[in-house]
Design a protein around this motif. Structure first.
Motif: not given
Length: 211
Positions: A105-114
């Protein structure tokens, strides 16, 4: 956006690492904080003469040492992401919802956008450190292409949602890339604010310990 940059019950004050993603025109896109700073970090310099044809000039370079501009620099490190503690807390308090929480989920950690930005330009910044280049010093970080972002998931919720992950990041320098003065100032300003915030936090913790 306010990403998770901590673990529950961990009140330590540290300077956080950031990855600034860049648009195609090399303007700043997103500022992605890590959740946990890297525990290991590798920096390598490789001469391009090792992979280019052995012309007369290249032979001279190889014999006499390589020019600074003829070197290719690379950094790699592994980032950890972990929201297992939050999952347990929400489950205990019955506030987790029907589908649970997920690292994706993009609003949890920066992992997805990274991960989505793999193959694009980034600036890695950690305390404004430079890595032996005047350009690094100007930016306050390492500019290059994120050549790899390999994710390993290690823990899942009852719904199959990933809760822990490690991400191996490779960033390779592109010496032909130059950021605009606006982007450089933008990133340097962000780094300065982060440093001021860290110093203030350390000062506050030291004051509390004094009592």
């Amino acid at each position: 956006m306010s990403y998770r940059t901590y673990a529950l019950n961990d009140f330590s004050v540290v300077s956080k690492a950031f990855i600034y993603t860049l648009n195609n025109d090399l303007s700043k896109k997103d500022k992605l904080p890590v959740q946990f700073n890297p525990s290991t970090f590798s920096f390598a310099v490789k001469s391009k003469t090792n992979i280019l044809p052995m012309t007369e000039n290249r032979i001279k370079l190889k014999r006499g040492g390589t020019d600074k501009e003829d070197n290719c620099r690379k950094i790699n490190f592994t980032l950890m992401y972990d929201i297992f503690d939050e999952y347990n807390l929400r489950t205990l308090n019955d506030t987790i919802g029907l589908n649970g929480i997920s690292l994706l989920e993009e609003d949890v950690t920066s992992l997805p956008k990274l991960v989505k930005h793999a193959g694009g330009y980034v600036v890695f910044s950690w305390g404004g450190e430079d890595w032996g280049s005047d350009r690094d010093e100007d930016i306050g970080g390492f500019l290059g292409i994120m050549a790899a972002a390999n994710v390993d998931f290690a823990c899942f919720s009852r719904w199959g949602k990933p809760l822990k992950a490690s991400v191996a990041i490779d960033i390779v320098e592109d010496t032909g890339t130059k950021l605009s003065p606006t982007t450089v100032m933008d990133i340097k300003s962000e780094n300065m604010l982060e440093n001021v915030s860290t110093y203030a936090g350390v000062a506050a913790m030291n004051a509390l310990r004094a009592f």
